[in-house]
Enzyme design. Structure first.
Site, PDB file in Angstrom:
ATOM      1  N   ASN A  94      40.732  43.596  42.630  1.00  0.00           N
ATOM      2  CA  ASN A  94      39.656  42.696  42.175  1.00  0.00           C
ATOM      3  C   ASN A  94      40.182  41.194  42.339  1.00  0.00           C
ATOM      4  O   ASN A  94      40.886  40.631  42.874  1.00  0.00           O
ATOM      5  CB  ASN A  94      38.979  43.402  40.825  1.00  0.00           C
ATOM      6  CG  ASN A  94      37.484  42.819  40.626  1.00  0.00           C
ATOM      7  OD1 ASN A  94      37.336  41.874  40.238  1.00  0.00           O
ATOM      8  ND2 ASN A  94      36.735  43.604  41.126  1.00  0.00           N
ATOM      9  N   ARG A  95      39.441  40.478  41.348  1.00  0.00           N
ATOM     10  CA  ARG A  95      39.657  38.928  41.121  1.00  0.00           C
ATOM     11  C   ARG A  95      40.251  38.429  40.360  1.00  0.00           C
ATOM     12  O   ARG A  95      40.549  38.995  39.142  1.00  0.00           O
ATOM     13  CB  ARG A  95      38.260  38.442  41.105  1.00  0.00           C
ATOM     14  CG  ARG A  95      37.170  38.865  42.358  1.00  0.00           C
ATOM     15  CD  ARG A  95      35.817  38.250  42.163  1.00  0.00           C
ATOM     16  NE  ARG A  95      35.293  38.487  43.629  1.00  0.00           N
ATOM     17  CZ  ARG A  95      34.622  39.802  43.807  1.00  0.00           C
ATOM     18  NH1 ARG A  95      34.586  40.591  42.936  1.00  0.00           N
ATOM     19  NH2 ARG A  95      34.101  40.041  44.971  1.00  0.00           N
ATOM     20  N   HIS A 193      39.884  51.669  47.318  1.00  0.00           N
ATOM     21  CA  HIS A 193      38.670  50.911  47.713  1.00  0.00           C
ATOM     22  C   HIS A 193      37.782  51.560  48.791  1.00  0.00           C
ATOM     23  O   HIS A 193      37.661  51.275  49.774  1.00  0.00           O
ATOM     24  CB  HIS A 193      39.123  49.600  48.097  1.00  0.00           C
ATOM     25  CG  HIS A 193      37.977  48.795  48.087  1.00  0.00           C
ATOM     26  ND1 HIS A 193      36.930  48.680  48.902  1.00  0.00           N
ATOM     27  CD2 HIS A 193      37.747  47.666  47.115  1.00  0.00           C
ATOM     28  CE1 HIS A 193      35.800  47.492  48.606  1.00  0.00           C
ATOM     29  NE2 HIS A 193      36.480  47.134  47.539  1.00  0.00           N
ATOM     30  N   ASP A 274      28.056  45.169  41.470  1.00  0.00           N
ATOM     31  CA  ASP A 274      29.316  45.005  41.999  1.00  0.00           C
ATOM     32  C   ASP A 274      30.030  44.745  40.652  1.00  0.00           C
ATOM     33  O   ASP A 274      30.471  43.608  40.133  1.00  0.00           O
ATOM     34  CB  ASP A 274      29.468  43.971  42.700  1.00  0.00           C
ATOM     35  CG  ASP A 274      30.804  43.963  43.532  1.00  0.00           C
ATOM     36  OD1 ASP A 274      31.696  44.634  43.041  1.00  0.00           O
ATOM     37  OD2 ASP A 274      31.342  43.087  44.117  1.00  0.00           O
ATOM     38  N   GLU A 355      35.693  52.474  42.558  1.00  0.00           N
ATOM     39  CA  GLU A 355      37.094  52.051  42.427  1.00  0.00           C
ATOM     40  C   GLU A 355      37.688  52.391  40.774  1.00  0.00           C
ATOM     41  O   GLU A 355      37.205  51.731  39.869  1.00  0.00           O
ATOM     42  CB  GLU A 355      37.260  50.422  42.485  1.00  0.00           C
ATOM     43  CG  GLU A 355      36.761  49.851  44.006  1.00  0.00           C
ATOM     44  CD  GLU A 355      36.614  48.757  44.014  1.00  0.00           C
ATOM     45  OE1 GLU A 355      37.375  47.762  43.672  1.00  0.00           O
ATOM     46  OE2 GLU A 355      35.334  48.272  44.142  1.00  0.00           O
TER      47      GLU A 355
END
Ligand SMILES: *[C@@H]1O[C@H](CO)[C@@H](O)[C@H](O)[C@H]1NC(C)=O
Ligand SMILES: *[C@@H]1O[C@H](CO)[C@@H](O)[C@H](O)[C@H]1NC(C)=O
Ligand SMILES: *[C@@H]1O[C@H](CO)[C@@H](O)[C@H](O)[C@H]1NC(C)=O
Ligand SMILES: *[C@@H]1O[C@H](CO)[C@@H](O)[C@H](O)[C@H]1NC(C)=O
Ligand SMILES: *[C@@H]1O[C@H](CO)[C@@H](O)[C@H](O)[C@H]1NC(C)=O
Ligand SMILES: *[C@@H]1O[C@H](CO)[C@@H](O)[C@H](O)[C@H]1NC(C)=O
Ligand SMILES: *[C@@H]1O[C@H](CO)[C@@H](O)[C@H](O)[C@H]1NC(C)=O
Ligand SMILES: *[C@@H]1O[C@H](CO)[C@@H](O)[C@H](O)[C@H]1NC(C)=O
Length: 398
Positions: A94-95, A193, A274, A355
């Site tokens: 992820n981010r 993923h 998302d 996920e």
């Protein structure tokens, strides 16, 4: 002594693959490593330790390939869109806000590969799912991949060594991911993923997955994010009946489309999902993640295929393929033949990514107090992620 203890831990976690290795086994002509059980067949490749195919019979006994991917191993590196098809994002999934994080007062800058350099997605532009893992063990029903991620790669501190084992039995796909920080303290968060379409993209009434039913029984809360999907630190309530409520009852993914609240729900100018839902169940007492209920269920009435996701992880990301636009071709194992209404591509909302993971970007949210779940060091416990995806036919899917 310490090392011995840790190797024993690792050995115990990897135990199922230690038996009956068959040296004649190898990849097929497309570079795919197949594993098989009574109820399903799945294929994997070294690139990203990715799942490429998952074949299972639908309610009519017709075989469906229910994960997105490419036909062969060599194409994964050639494709430039890189939608992270079926791989293991790492070393930090992820981010990462501003592509920075701090450990013991030191600030680290990692490769800023998203939104024109505003943040890091899935470990950087050469994250784990852009690299070929090594196959360390392969049997009829199991495969183990490993990767050594060097100190400083993509800006992350210290070397990380990881093992990913996939096993199938009956109608179940299990996986275990283990990672060790061998030289320095570093963040680690992994996931799988995988893009799902439980109709094998062969539904002759709709090409999207919006009619799939989704259920997150433990997820009354989610992580609040800004318009580029970076956590703000706020934990939000999924009020009953709101667009992000998948916990009070199973709901079709497309049910809330058309409601204004869904606009911008997945970032700027993005309608759909998302999002990172929390999995909250410790309040009910100790639990055995293998036995005490699934954290997520995805099901399609058309094929009758249902998957129950069991996991030891405390968050769950679901992405409704908002970014797909028909530019990815289906595999030869999927879709309808010669049907002008349904071209052989993945349309927007044509799939669902699920996920299992920890709370996203917790390394930049000290108030969540999850450092021990996300920062690993040579003298500490290994990172461990376990999950079990259990498939069945359900002929009464709502
Ligand atoms: C490999 O897979 C890609 C994408 O699925 C396909 O376009 C290509 O034709 C395949 N190549 C071979 C040699 O089969
Ligand atoms: C990764 O594996 C694929 C498929 O076997 C192969 O085509 C490719 O050359 C490999 N890439 C590297 C960098 O080794
Ligand atoms: C973003 O990271 C840089 C270091 O790369 C730092 O100088 C800057 O202050 C950070 N910005 C914010 C808003 O945290
Ligand atoms: C659509 O698919 C279902 C299930 O396979 C099948 O029973 C039905 O005949 C198909 N309809 C058409 C119009 O092809
Ligand atoms: C999708 O689900 C809705 C009910 O929510 C139903 O009315 C519709 O017929 C379904 N469409 C397809 C193509 O299965
Ligand atoms: C918003 O999305 C729509 C549809 O995807 C697109 O046509 C439009 O240009 C986008 N608007 C902005 C401001 O990006
Ligand atoms: C579809 O999305 C890809 C990846 O974002 C992009 O490269 C491509 O230009 C898009 N195609 C169309 C027709 O919008
Ligand atoms: C089948 O799906 C229905 C509706 O979502 C659900 O209530 C039921 O528990 C499921 N059956 C099984 C055996 O999982």
């Amino acid at each position: 002594m310490r090392l011995n203890t840790r190797l024993t831990t690792l050995g115990a976690l990897l135990l199922p693959i230690a038996s009956a290795q068959d040296s004649t086994l190898g990849p097929d002509k497309d570079g795919l490593y197949w594993i098989k059980s009574e109820g399903l067949q799945a294929a994997f490749i070294p690139y990203g330790a990715s799942i490429t195919h998952l074949l299972i019979n639908d309610q009519y006994g017709v075989q469906r390939d229910i994960v997105a991917g490419f036909d062969n191993a060599s194409y994964y590196e050639i494709d430039k869109q890189h939608p992270h098809f079926g791989g293991v994002p790492g070393r930090y999934a992820n981010r990462i806000k501003n592509s920075t994080f701090e450990i013991d007062g030191e600030t680290y800058k990692v490769d800023a590969n998203e939104n024109g350099g505003l943040d890091t997605l899935h470990g950087g532009s050469d994250g784990w799912d852009y690299r070929n893992f090594t196959v360390v063990s392969y049997t009829e029903d199991s495969i183990t991949f490993s990767i050594v991620d060097p100190d400083g790669k993509e800006g992350f501190p210290g070397e990380v060594v990881s093992y990913v084992t996939y096993t199938v039995h009956d109608s179940t796909w299990d996986f275990k991911m283990i990672a060790l920080a061998t030289t320095k303290k570093t963040p680690i968060m992994l996931s799988s993923h995988t893009y799902w379409n439980l109709d094998g993209f062969a539904n002759n009434e709709t090409s999207t997955a919006l009619n799939h039913t989704f259920y997150l029984p433990y997820s009354g809360q989610r992580v609040g994010v800004d318009n580029i999907l970076i956590p703000t630190g706020d934990i939000l309530a999924n009020q009953p009946g709101s667009v992000n409520d998948f916990w009070t009852a199973p709901k079709q993914i497309g049910k809330s489309f058309g409601e204004p609240e869904l606009e911008g729900n997945c970032g700027f100018n993005c309608t759909g999902y998302d999002n990172c839902w929390l999995v909250n169940r410790a309040q009910n007492g100790p639990y055995d993640w293998r036995a005490d209920g699934f954290v997520a269920r995805l099901a399609s009435a058309w094929s009758g295929i249902q998957v129950d996701v069991y996991s030891d992880q405390e968050a769950f990301q679901m992405y409704s393929c908002n970014g797909q636009n028909g530019s990815m071709a289906l595999k030869t194992t999927q879709g309808l033949k010669d049907n002008a209404d349904f071209p052989r591509v993945i349309p927007q909302y044509g799939c669902v990514v699920m996920e299992v993971e920890d709370w996203i970007d917790a390394i930049n949210q000290p108030s969540w107090q999850r450092q021990s779940k996300q920062i690993f060091e040579p003298s500490g416990d290994p990172y461990v992620l376990q999950a079990s995806y259990r498939f069945s036919i359900n002929s009464t899917i709502a």
